[in-house]
Design an enzyme around this catalytic site. Structure first.
Site, PDB file in Angstrom:
ATOM      1  CG  ASP A  37      97.782  31.054  77.823  1.00 21.67           C
ATOM      2  OD1 ASP A  37      98.163  31.354  78.962  1.00 21.67           O
ATOM      3  OD2 ASP A  37      96.824  31.609  77.260  1.00 21.67           O
ATOM      4  CE1 TYR A 154      95.725  46.024  77.620  1.00 21.31           C
ATOM      5  CE2 TYR A 154      94.263  47.836  77.046  1.00 21.31           C
ATOM      6  CZ  TYR A 154      94.626  46.511  76.931  1.00 21.31           C
ATOM      7  OH  TYR A 154      93.910  45.662  76.113  1.00 21.31           O
ATOM      8  CE  LYS A 158      97.091  45.434  74.053  1.00 22.84           C
ATOM      9  NZ  LYS A 158      97.088  44.125  73.372  1.00 22.84           N
ATOM     10  CB  ILE A 187      85.766  41.680  74.366  1.00 19.59           C
ATOM     11  CG1 ILE A 187      86.133  42.426  73.062  1.00 19.59           C
ATOM     12  CG2 ILE A 187      85.166  40.309  74.093  1.00 19.59           C
ATOM     13  CD1 ILE A 187      85.002  42.697  72.100  1.00 19.59           C
ATOM     14  CB  THR A 189      87.535  38.308  78.291  1.00 18.10           C
ATOM     15  OG1 THR A 189      88.342  39.430  78.674  1.00 18.10           O
ATOM     16  CG2 THR A 189      87.272  38.342  76.792  1.00 18.10           C
TER      17      THR A 189
END
Ligand SMILES: NC(=O)c1ccc[n+]([C@@H]2O[C@H](COP(=O)([O-])OP(=O)(O)OC[C@H]3O[C@@H](n4cnc5c(N)ncnc54)[C@H](O)[C@@H]3O)[C@@H](O)[C@H]2O)c1
Length: 254
Positions: A37, A154, A158, A187, A189
Site C-alpha cells: 500500500d 470507475y 471494474k 460497502i 468504507t
C-alpha cells in the site's frame, strides 16, 4: 476454511477498508500476509493485525502504478518467503467522471486499477508458479456490471477487471493458478464517504438512499466481503476459476 494455514498472501491496498479486512481475515486463517500500500498507516495496520493473530504480517510501501516499486517489493517477498500462494488485487483509485473525463483523469485511474493490477500480477505469477499452484482474487464491483451516472471512469475499470479475471484464468489454469473476481455491492468504507464528498453529496443522505437499493436494506461490511474472499482462495473453492462472485446484498438481483 481448508488449506490456508501457512500460506503466503499478498494483499494490495491492505492498509484500510476492504483490503485491511481481507488481510486480517487471511492472517486469522493462518496465512503470512504481505500488505502492499502507499498509505503510511499500513505499517501500523500490519503491526496491529500481527498482534491480534500472532501470524507474520509485513508492510511494503508500494505505489502499484510504479513498476519499480512493485518489482522491489516482490524481491523482498521472494527473499523472505520465496513463494506466494495467494494474491488479492484490491488497491484501486476512485475517480468518478462521465464523458467529460480528461486524458489525465483516465490515465490516473487506469494506471492504478488496470495497469497497476496487471503489473502486480505479472510480478507475482512467477512466485506462484514456484509454489506449484495459487489463487488470485481481483476486486471488481456491482459497478462492473451496470451503468451508473457520472461513473464511466470507475465502472470501465471494474468491467475490465472482470475481463482480466477471465483471460488470466485461461492463461494460468495450466499452472494450477485459479483466478476469480469478487463483486461487492456498496460497502461503507472511508472510500464511500470520500467519494460522496468528491461528488458533492452528503454521505449520510447517500447511505440512506443507496441502502434501499440493496435487497437487504443496508450497505455491507468489509468483513462480509473478506469472509467470501478467504473462501475463494481456500481449498474449499479448488474447482472455482474464471468466476465473478457477487457479494452485493441483492443489489443486482432487483
Ligand atoms: N467500498 C465499496 O463500496 C466497494 C464496492 C465494490 C468494490 N470495491 C472495491 O474494493 C476495493 C477496496 O475498496 P475500499 O472501499 O476498501 O477503498 P479504500 O480507499 O478504503 O482503500 C483502498 C486502499 O488502496 C490503497 N491504494 C490506492 N491506490 C494505491 C496505489 N496506487 N498503490 C497502492 N495502494 C493503493 C489506498 O491507500 C487504500 O489503503 C477497490 O478495488 C474497490 O473498487 C469497493
Amino acid at each position: 476454511m481448508r488449506g490456508l494455514t501457512g500460506k503466503v498472501a499478498v494483499v494490495t491496498g491492505g492498509a484500510r477498508g476492504l483490503g485491511e479486512a481481507i488481510a486480517r481475515r487471511l492472517s486469522e486463517e493462518g496465512c503470512a500476509v504481505w500488505i502492499f500500500d502507499l498509505n503510511p498507516d499500513g505499517a501500523e495496520t500490519a503491526a496491529h493485525i500481527h498482534r491480534a493473530t500472532g501470524h507474520p504480517v509485513y508492510y511494503e510501501n508500494v505505489d502499484i502504478s510504479q513498476e519499480t516499486n512493485i518489482e522491489e517489493a516482490f524481491l523482498r517477498v521472494a527473499e523472505s518467503s520465496s513463494i506466494v500462494d495467494i494474491l488479492v488485487n484490491n488497491a484501486a483509485r476512485f475517480i468518478f467522471k462521465g464523458v467529460e473525463a480528461t486524458s489525465q483523469e483516465w490515465k490516473s485511474i487506469l494506471d492504478v486499477n488496470i495497469i497497476g493490477t496487471s503489473l502486480v500480477t505479472r510480478n507475482c505469477v512467477p512466485l506462484m508458479k514456484k509454489a506449484g499452484k495459487g489463487a488470485i482474487v481481483n476486486l471488481s464491483s456491482v459497478s462492473g456490471f451496470i451503468g451508473q451516472p457520472s461513473f464511466a471512469t470507475y465502472n470501465a475499470t471494474k468491467f475490465a477487471i472482470r475481463g482480466l479475471t477471465k483471460c488470466w484464468a485461461i492463461d494460468l489454469g495450466a499452472f494450477r493458478i485459479r483466478v476469480n473476481s469478487v463483486c461487492p455491492g456498496y460497502i461503507r468504507t472511508q472510500a464511500f464517504d470520500d467519494s460522496c464528498i468528491q461528488l458533492g453529496i452528503d454521505p449520510e443522505a447517500e447511505n440512506a438512499r443507496i441502502s434501499l437499493q440493496h435487497i437487504l436494506g443496508r450497505q455491507g461490511t468489509a468483513e462480509e466481503v473478506s469472509g467470501v474472499v478467504a473462501f475463494m482462495v481456500s481449498e474449499d473453492a479448488s474447482f472455482m476459476t474464471g468466476e465473478d462472485v457477487m457479494v452485493d446484498g441483492g443489489y443486482l438481483a432487483k
